[in-house]
Scaffold this motif. Structure first.
Motif, PDB file in Angstrom:
ATOM      1  N   SER A  65       0.866  -1.234  -0.092  1.00 28.25           N
ATOM      2  CA  SER A  65      -0.142   0.074   0.040  1.00 28.25           C
ATOM      3  C   SER A  65       0.834   1.244   0.011  1.00 28.25           C
ATOM      4  O   SER A  65       2.163   1.264   0.617  1.00 28.25           O
ATOM      5  N   LEU A  66       0.401   2.244  -0.690  1.00 27.16           N
ATOM      6  CA  LEU A  66       0.986   3.533  -0.519  1.00 27.16           C
ATOM      7  C   LEU A  66       0.663   3.941   0.996  1.00 27.16           C
ATOM      8  O   LEU A  66      -0.833   4.227   1.141  1.00 27.16           O
ATOM      9  N   PRO A  67       1.556   4.554   1.555  1.00 25.09           N
ATOM     10  CA  PRO A  67       1.425   4.994   3.012  1.00 25.09           C
ATOM     11  C   PRO A  67       0.562   6.117   2.758  1.00 25.09           C
ATOM     12  O   PRO A  67       0.290   6.983   1.984  1.00 25.09           O
ATOM     13  N   SER A  68      -0.211   6.590   4.106  1.00 28.21           N
ATOM     14  CA  SER A  68      -1.032   7.777   4.181  1.00 28.21           C
ATOM     15  C   SER A  68      -0.218   8.882   4.099  1.00 28.21           C
ATOM     16  O   SER A  68       1.082   8.809   4.467  1.00 28.21           O
ATOM     17  N   LEU A  69      -0.282  10.124   3.511  1.00 29.49           N
ATOM     18  CA  LEU A  69       0.589  11.278   3.033  1.00 29.49           C
ATOM     19  C   LEU A  69      -0.066  12.554   3.886  1.00 29.49           C
ATOM     20  O   LEU A  69      -1.122  12.853   3.577  1.00 29.49           O
ATOM     21  N   LYS A  70       0.819  13.239   4.521  1.00 27.14           N
ATOM     22  CA  LYS A  70       0.355  14.564   5.322  1.00 27.14           C
ATOM     23  C   LYS A  70       1.418  15.507   4.774  1.00 27.14           C
ATOM     24  O   LYS A  70       2.816  15.371   4.888  1.00 27.14           O
ATOM     25  N   PHE A  71       0.962  16.673   4.540  1.00 27.35           N
ATOM     26  CA  PHE A  71       1.600  17.737   3.759  1.00 27.35           C
ATOM     27  C   PHE A  71       0.787  19.206   4.101  1.00 27.35           C
ATOM     28  O   PHE A  71      -0.578  19.012   4.318  1.00 27.35           O
ATOM     29  N   GLY A  72       1.414  20.018   3.680  1.00 30.24           N
ATOM     30  CA  GLY A  72       0.867  21.451   3.709  1.00 30.24           C
ATOM     31  C   GLY A  72       0.628  21.812   2.222  1.00 30.24           C
ATOM     32  O   GLY A  72       1.174  21.607   1.256  1.00 30.24           O
ATOM     33  N   VAL A  73      -0.584  22.531   2.034  1.00 29.41           N
ATOM     34  CA  VAL A  73      -1.092  22.948   0.857  1.00 29.41           C
ATOM     35  C   VAL A  73      -1.490  24.254   0.955  1.00 29.41           C
ATOM     36  O   VAL A  73      -1.903  24.965   1.887  1.00 29.41           O
ATOM     37  N   VAL A  74      -1.337  25.175  -0.430  1.00 25.67           N
ATOM     38  CA  VAL A  74      -1.975  26.602  -0.630  1.00 25.67           C
ATOM     39  C   VAL A  74      -3.262  26.130  -1.530  1.00 25.67           C
ATOM     40  O   VAL A  74      -2.911  25.875  -2.548  1.00 25.67           O
ATOM     41  N   GLN A  75      -4.294  26.348  -1.134  1.00 26.45           N
ATOM     42  CA  GLN A  75      -5.395  26.213  -1.752  1.00 26.45           C
ATOM     43  C   GLN A  75      -5.994  27.297  -2.338  1.00 26.45           C
ATOM     44  O   GLN A  75      -6.171  28.494  -1.698  1.00 26.45           O
ATOM     45  N   ALA A  76      -6.551  27.346  -3.466  1.00 26.99           N
ATOM     46  CA  ALA A  76      -7.181  28.637  -4.138  1.00 26.99           C
ATOM     47  C   ALA A  76      -8.595  28.338  -4.275  1.00 26.99           C
ATOM     48  O   ALA A  76      -9.267  29.221  -5.052  1.00 26.99           O
TER      49      ALA A  76
END
Length: 329
Positions: A144-155
């Motif tokens: 499985s691809l592990p869960s991924l946590k990161f920061g985003v800039v949402q428009a």
């Protein structure tokens, strides 16, 4: 000639004289001699005549002669070369035969060459896999691809794809990176990816100065199960997330400061080499993830060399494309 006692004698004189030593030569009557010889022959013939007595011989049975029959031996014909004058079409036949022979030879030559090249590629792939400590043989394993946590800039977030597409076009006109990511039944537009929310907030503030309505937040993508993975694909699922964190951090750092860290780039380079060694990646989702990460790394190298802002935009666009693929089912 004197006669003595009824016998005739002959006297021989030499030079008119009689030799001192006289020998008498007896002259015989030839008729008397013939009679004596004949009588002697008759006597001899009488002596030689005797009765012939033949021995008795036992009768021997003689077997009937039967001739043996032998099959006649056929004499082998000796090979004789006979030269025949070629017919009118002989020259054309030779030309056609030569063309066919050349065609067949070229065909087999290319077939053998193709086999050798494919075999060399196969051996090269195995050698590369061995050098990286991985196996290129499919194991049909699940991962499985592990869960991924990161920061985003949402428009923005949209319910209509048409409206979302209008915003994407506006961002493209401002030379800003962007991607449409469907999540929980809605379409989100992201214009920046960072490794943490702190960097995401700093990046959002910079975009607001360009009159872009954005805000920063933290996003977590759930893990996804994959089936029938090769050894290389299994290795990729564990390597890709750590490389993502390094790349996204360096891209945001380049956008915020205009510089990238040489030390961080060396660390990224080591992970990229490991990624390149994974040659047996076949599943489409993993292939696209690998492609996005390699593209991002190349754009960072270009920026490090040329200091062109457009290279940072390309690097960020690759990270957005990576998140878009990672979140897909």
């Amino acid at each position: 000639m004197d006669k003595q006692d009824g016998q005739s004698t002959i006297k021989v004189k030499i030079n008119g004289e009689e030799p001192k030593s006289q020998q008498e030569v007896a002259v015989h009557d030839w008729e008397i001699v013939d009679q004596e010889v004949a009588a002697a022959a008759d006597e001899k013939q009488d002596d030689e005549s005797f009765d012939w007595v033949l021995p008795e011989i036992d009768e021997i049975e003689v077997k009937e002669f039967k001739p043996n029959y032998y099959a006649p031996v056929t004499e082998k014909k000796k090979f004789q070369f006979q030269f025949k004058r070629p017919s009118k079409g002989y020259g054309l036949t030779v030309v056609i035969s030569a063309i066919i022979a050349i065609f067949v030879g070229v065909f087999f030559g290319f077939s053998i060459l193709k086999f050798i090249v494919s075999e060399e590629d196969h051996l090269s792939s195995r050698a590369t896999g061995a050098a990286s400590g991985t196996s290129s043989v499919a194991s049909n394993a699940a991962a499985s691809l592990p869960s991924l946590k990161f920061g985003v800039v949402q428009a923005g977030v949209f319910n209509s794809k048409d409206t979302a597409q209008t915003v994407l076009d506006q961002l493209d006109q401002k030379n800003l990176p962007s991607a449409l990511v469907p999540l929980d039944g809605q379409d989100y537009i992201f214009i920046g990816i960072t490794s943490n929310t702190t960097d995401a907030s700093a990046l959002a503030a910079k975009y607001k100065k360009k009159n872009v309505d954005v805000y920063a937040k933290e996003l977590t993508l759930s893990s996804s199960q994959l089936q029938n993975l090769t050894k290389d694909e299994q290795t990729f699922t564990t390597l890709t997330t750590s490389l993502f964190q390094s790349l996204s951090s360096e891209v945001s750092n380049g956008i915020l400061t205009g510089q990238i860290s040489s030390t961080n780039m060396k660390s990224i380079e080591a992970n990229v080499k490991k990624l390149n060694a994974l040659v047996q990646i076949k599943q489409t989702k993993l292939v696209n993830l690998k492609k996005d990460q390699l593209s991002c790394y190349q754009s960072l190298l270009n920026f490090q060399k040329n200091k062109q802002t457009s290279d940072l935009v390309k690097a960020e666009q690759s990270m957005l494309s990576y998140i878009q693929t990672y979140s897909s089912k």
